[in-house]
Design a protein around this motif. Structure first.
Motif, PDB file in Angstrom:
ATOM      1  N   GLN A   1      -6.043 -54.486 -63.256  1.00  0.00           N
ATOM      2  CA  GLN A   1      -7.257 -55.208 -62.846  1.00  0.00           C
ATOM      3  C   GLN A   1      -7.151 -56.691 -63.161  1.00  0.00           C
ATOM      4  OE1 GLN A   1      -9.883 -52.799 -65.220  1.00  0.00           O
ATOM      5  NE2 GLN A   1     -10.698 -51.709 -63.432  1.00  0.00           N
TER       6      GLN A   1
ATOM      7  N   CYS B   1      -9.400 -45.972 -55.185  1.00  0.00           N
ATOM      8  CA  CYS B   1      -9.928 -46.263 -56.517  1.00  0.00           C
ATOM      9  C   CYS B   1     -10.878 -47.460 -56.523  1.00  0.00           C
ATOM     10  CB  CYS B   1      -8.779 -46.524 -57.484  1.00  0.00           C
ATOM     11  SG  CYS B   1      -7.854 -45.042 -57.951  1.00  0.00           S
ATOM     12  N   ASP B   2     -11.323 -47.888 -55.365  1.00  0.00           N
ATOM     13  CA  ASP B   2     -12.245 -49.025 -55.316  1.00  0.00           C
ATOM     14  C   ASP B   2     -13.652 -48.555 -55.670  1.00  0.00           C
ATOM     15  OD1 ASP B   2     -13.672 -51.306 -54.919  1.00  0.00           O
ATOM     16  OD2 ASP B   2     -12.813 -51.769 -52.957  1.00  0.00           O
ATOM     17  N   THR B   3     -13.968 -48.591 -56.942  1.00  0.00           N
ATOM     18  CA  THR B   3     -15.271 -48.142 -57.414  1.00  0.00           C
ATOM     19  C   THR B   3     -16.383 -49.122 -57.116  1.00  0.00           C
ATOM     20  OG1 THR B   3     -14.789 -49.135 -59.580  1.00  0.00           O
ATOM     21  CG2 THR B   3     -14.256 -46.802 -59.293  1.00  0.00           C
TER      22      THR B   3
ATOM     23  N   TRP C   1     -13.547 -39.742 -61.408  1.00  0.00           N
ATOM     24  CA  TRP C   1     -12.720 -40.840 -60.922  1.00  0.00           C
ATOM     25  C   TRP C   1     -11.262 -40.688 -61.348  1.00  0.00           C
ATOM     26  CZ3 TRP C   1     -13.439 -43.911 -57.032  1.00  0.00           C
ATOM     27  CH2 TRP C   1     -14.742 -44.105 -56.567  1.00  0.00           C
TER      28      TRP C   1
ATOM     29  N   ARG D   1     -18.193 -49.697 -63.471  1.00  0.00           N
ATOM     30  CA  ARG D   1     -17.278 -49.603 -62.333  1.00  0.00           C
ATOM     31  C   ARG D   1     -15.859 -50.017 -62.733  1.00  0.00           C
ATOM     32  NH1 ARG D   1     -20.186 -49.289 -57.321  1.00  0.00           N
ATOM     33  NH2 ARG D   1     -22.440 -49.481 -57.669  1.00  0.00           N
TER      34      ARG D   1
ATOM     35  N   CYS E   1      -9.455 -44.162 -62.733  1.00  0.00           N
ATOM     36  CA  CYS E   1      -8.852 -43.779 -61.452  1.00  0.00           C
ATOM     37  C   CYS E   1      -7.391 -44.221 -61.396  1.00  0.00           C
ATOM     38  CB  CYS E   1      -9.652 -44.416 -60.312  1.00  0.00           C
ATOM     39  SG  CYS E   1      -9.263 -43.756 -58.664  1.00  0.00           S
ATOM     40  N   TYR E   2      -7.108 -45.423 -61.897  1.00  0.00           N
ATOM     41  CA  TYR E   2      -5.722 -45.899 -61.930  1.00  0.00           C
ATOM     42  C   TYR E   2      -4.875 -45.011 -62.839  1.00  0.00           C
ATOM     43  CZ  TYR E   2      -7.056 -50.290 -59.590  1.00  0.00           C
ATOM     44  OH  TYR E   2      -7.502 -51.228 -58.694  1.00  0.00           O
TER      45      TYR E   2
ATOM     46  N   GLN F   1     -12.733 -47.474 -62.594  1.00  0.00           N
ATOM     47  CA  GLN F   1     -11.538 -47.809 -61.822  1.00  0.00           C
ATOM     48  C   GLN F   1     -10.279 -47.667 -62.680  1.00  0.00           C
ATOM     49  OE1 GLN F   1     -10.647 -51.972 -60.447  1.00  0.00           O
ATOM     50  NE2 GLN F   1     -10.902 -51.027 -58.422  1.00  0.00           N
TER      51      GLN F   1
END
Length: 284
Positions: free
Chosen positions: A166, A276-278, A263, A187, A194-195, A191
């Motif tokens: 990020q 993964c775009d939260t 996620w 968020r 998710c990553y 994310q």
């Protein structure tokens, strides 16, 4: 294997809290009330002279066998696996890839974001692009009803590495310090979960270029369940409940147990940056 190598103010930069932030209850209380990591360090007696309670250091070279039995070696191996996984993805996204440092420490350490203690939990400092982990932290997993295991530990490292991604992509700089179930802070953390799932989903097929062998054997159902439990166990609602606090979504900084597990599995199953775009969904 490479050697040692959410948003809260730590002086020189914004240190991003990780998978399990704050072992000490007072730290949990401060964070969940929207306090900064500076506030946490003051509350738990941190911010002392660098290394007065311990030292940080790079992790030495290890064999694959040692990585299966030693936490130091596992951290080093996981970091290398994450490097190999993320470099082509970030390069393809048009961003220069920079390998983060990964350092283990005991007790306390000095970082580019300021001094920190073990009470803060694993975290990423964007100022020096370094992930900091006190490996003794994993001994605390049972407090959150999480069964310790290699993949659960690797999930935590992969989550912190997600914050580095990020940072490289500029996402971190666009997020404020708001709180709440749909806040930018939540968020950002989801994310990173998710990553972490993205990496876990590909680790059994990502080949180490130095050995020609995949970084992980195929993940078993039990191993995946442990990683899912780690994601769920550090949901803000779980932490608030276990700390005897009222569950209050308005104060959340990392997301609920359901959000965090969901996620992680989005990344695990779909495996793309876009999935993964939260920040594009109304209710993450």
């Amino acid at each position: 294997m490479r050697t040692g190598g959410g948003g809260r103010s730590l002086g020189g930069g914004v240190a991003v809290g990780g998978g399990l932030t704050g072992i000490i209850l007072v730290a949990l209380f401060v964070l969940l009330q929207g306090g900064s990591t500076d506030d946490v360090l003051q509350a738990v007696g941190g911010g002392g002279q660098p290394g007065e309670q311990g030292t940080a250091g790079h992790i030495g070279e290890c064999t694959a066998e040692q990585a299966n039995t030693s936490r130091d070696c596992r951290l080093s191996a996981t970091a290398h696996a994450l490097d190999v996984f993320w470099e082509p993805l970030i390069t393809a996204a048009g961003t220069k890839f920079v390998v983060p440092e990964v350092e283990s420490f005991t007790g306390a350490t000095s970082t580019g974001c300021g001094n920190a203690t073990s009470a803060v939990g694993p975290f990423y400092c964007p100022a020096d692009k370094t992930i900091y982990i006190d490996l003794g932290f994993y001994d605390q997993l049972s407090k959150y009803n999480i069964k310790d295991g290699p993949l659960a530990e690797e999930y935590i490292t992969a989550h912190e590495y997600g914050h580095h991604i990020q940072n490289l992509l500029g996402t971190m700089r666009q997020v404020g310090r708001d709180t709440g179930a749909t806040s930018g802070s939540v968020r950002l953390e989801l994310q990173a979960d998710c990553y972490a799932g993205m990496w876990a989903g590909h680790a059994a097929t990502t080949v180490d270029p130095r050995t020609g062998v995949t970084f992980l054997d195929p993940i078993t159902k039990d191993q995946l369940a442990n990683a899912q439990a780690a994601a769920k166990g550090v949901g803000d609602d779980r932490i608030q409940a276990s700390s005897g606090m009222t569950i209050n979504p308005d104060t959340w900084t990392h997301g609920s147990a359901e959000q965090r597990e969901r996620w992680f599995m989005v990344g695990y199953n779909k495996g793309t940056l876009a999935s993964c775009d939260t920040f594009v969904v109304a209710n993450p």
